[in-house]
Structures are given as C-alpha cells and as structure tokens.
Motif scaffolding. Structure first.
Motif, short mmCIF file in Angstrom:
data_model
loop_
_atom_site.label_atom_id
_atom_site.label_comp_id
_atom_site.label_asym_id
_atom_site.label_seq_id
_atom_site.Cartn_x
_atom_site.Cartn_y
_atom_site.Cartn_z
N PHE A 139 55.81 27.56 24.82
CA PHE A 139 55.87 28.07 23.44
C PHE A 139 56.92 29.16 23.38
N ASP A 140 57.39 29.46 22.17
CA ASP A 140 58.30 30.59 21.98
C ASP A 140 57.49 31.88 22.11
N GLU A 141 58.03 32.86 22.83
CA GLU A 141 57.38 34.16 22.96
C GLU A 141 58.11 35.14 22.05
N ILE A 142 57.36 35.87 21.24
CA ILE A 142 57.92 36.90 20.38
C ILE A 142 57.32 38.22 20.84
N ARG A 143 58.17 39.21 21.06
CA ARG A 143 57.73 40.48 21.62
C ARG A 143 58.48 41.61 20.92
N MET A 144 57.74 42.68 20.60
CA MET A 144 58.36 43.87 20.03
C MET A 144 57.82 45.08 20.78
N VAL A 145 58.71 45.96 21.19
CA VAL A 145 58.34 47.13 21.98
C VAL A 145 57.85 48.23 21.03
N SER A 167 53.36 37.77 20.69
CA SER A 167 52.78 36.62 20.03
C SER A 167 53.46 35.38 20.58
N GLN A 168 52.95 34.24 20.18
CA GLN A 168 53.56 32.98 20.59
C GLN A 168 53.68 32.07 19.38
N ARG A 169 54.70 31.25 19.40
CA ARG A 169 54.93 30.30 18.33
C ARG A 169 55.10 28.92 18.97
N ILE A 222 48.49 38.16 17.00
CA ILE A 222 49.06 39.21 17.84
C ILE A 222 48.15 39.59 18.99
N GLU A 223 48.80 40.17 19.99
CA GLU A 223 48.12 40.68 21.17
C GLU A 223 48.87 41.94 21.59
N GLU A 224 48.15 42.93 22.05
CA GLU A 224 48.79 44.14 22.56
C GLU A 224 48.88 44.02 24.08
N GLU A 225 50.04 44.35 24.62
CA GLU A 225 50.25 44.30 26.07
C GLU A 225 50.70 45.67 26.54
N ILE A 226 50.01 46.20 27.54
CA ILE A 226 50.38 47.49 28.12
C ILE A 226 50.80 47.22 29.57
#
Length: 101
Positions: free
Chosen positions: A46-52, A97-99, A28-32
């Motif tokens: 890669f697949d990008e997985i993101r949750m707000v 994250s990325q898969r 995981i990585e936190e993005e602001i």
C-alpha cells in the motif's frame, strides 16, 4: 515518492495534522520512534503517507536519502523499499496512514 515541505512559519499541531489526514479520508496512527531506533529496509503493499509532528526523520527510499523535519509530509508508493531512523538524540513523532493502490 512525493515530499511536501511545510512552508508556513507556524508548524501544524498534532491535532491539525490528524484533521488533515482525516479530511482526506485516511485512517491515522501515531508513531513514536525513540532516538537510536532504526527501521530497516521493508516494503508495503500500500502507499504509506507520513507527516512529521516533531523531531526529524532520516529516510532512505529506494536509495534516495532525505531528512524530514516537523511539518514535512511524504507519500511512499506501494512496494517501494524504504527504511528510516530518527535524526539526533530526540524522538521523532509522526502521523502515518496507508492508502490501498
């Protein structure tokens, strides 16, 4: 693209979201993203997985426009053109994250 809307009345915390991703074996990585930020069209190998976590995020994915709110999750397939920008005057915090495919 797969969008999962959070249905429970209580939103998950940042720590709970990190735990969900970690349990799936994702790094995981936190993005602001500050208000008025725009990430222009781009693609990933890669697949990008993101949750707000907080705020809202306007996304344009291969011409499909949608608004993600706290608790919403999106999975963007590899090599899919997409852009995003926080909605409104508030920063948007996401766990990403990325898969590999």
């Amino acid at each position: 693209m797969i969008v999962t809307r959070w249905q429970a009345p209580i939103l998950p915390t940042k720590e709970q979201i990190k735990m969900i991703f970690t349990d799936e074996g994702l790094e995981i990585e936190e993005e602001i993203l500050p208000a008025n930020t725009k990430i222009s069209d781009h693609r990933h190998p890669f697949d990008e997985i993101r949750m707000v976590v907080s705020g809202s995020l306007f996304m344009n994915i291969a011409g499909n426009q949608l608004l993600l709110r706290a608790g919403d999750r999106i999975e963007i397939p590899s090599n899919t053109k997409h852009s995003n920008a926080p909605e409104g005057q508030e920063s948007c915090v996401c766990i990403i994250s990325q898969r590999p495919f």
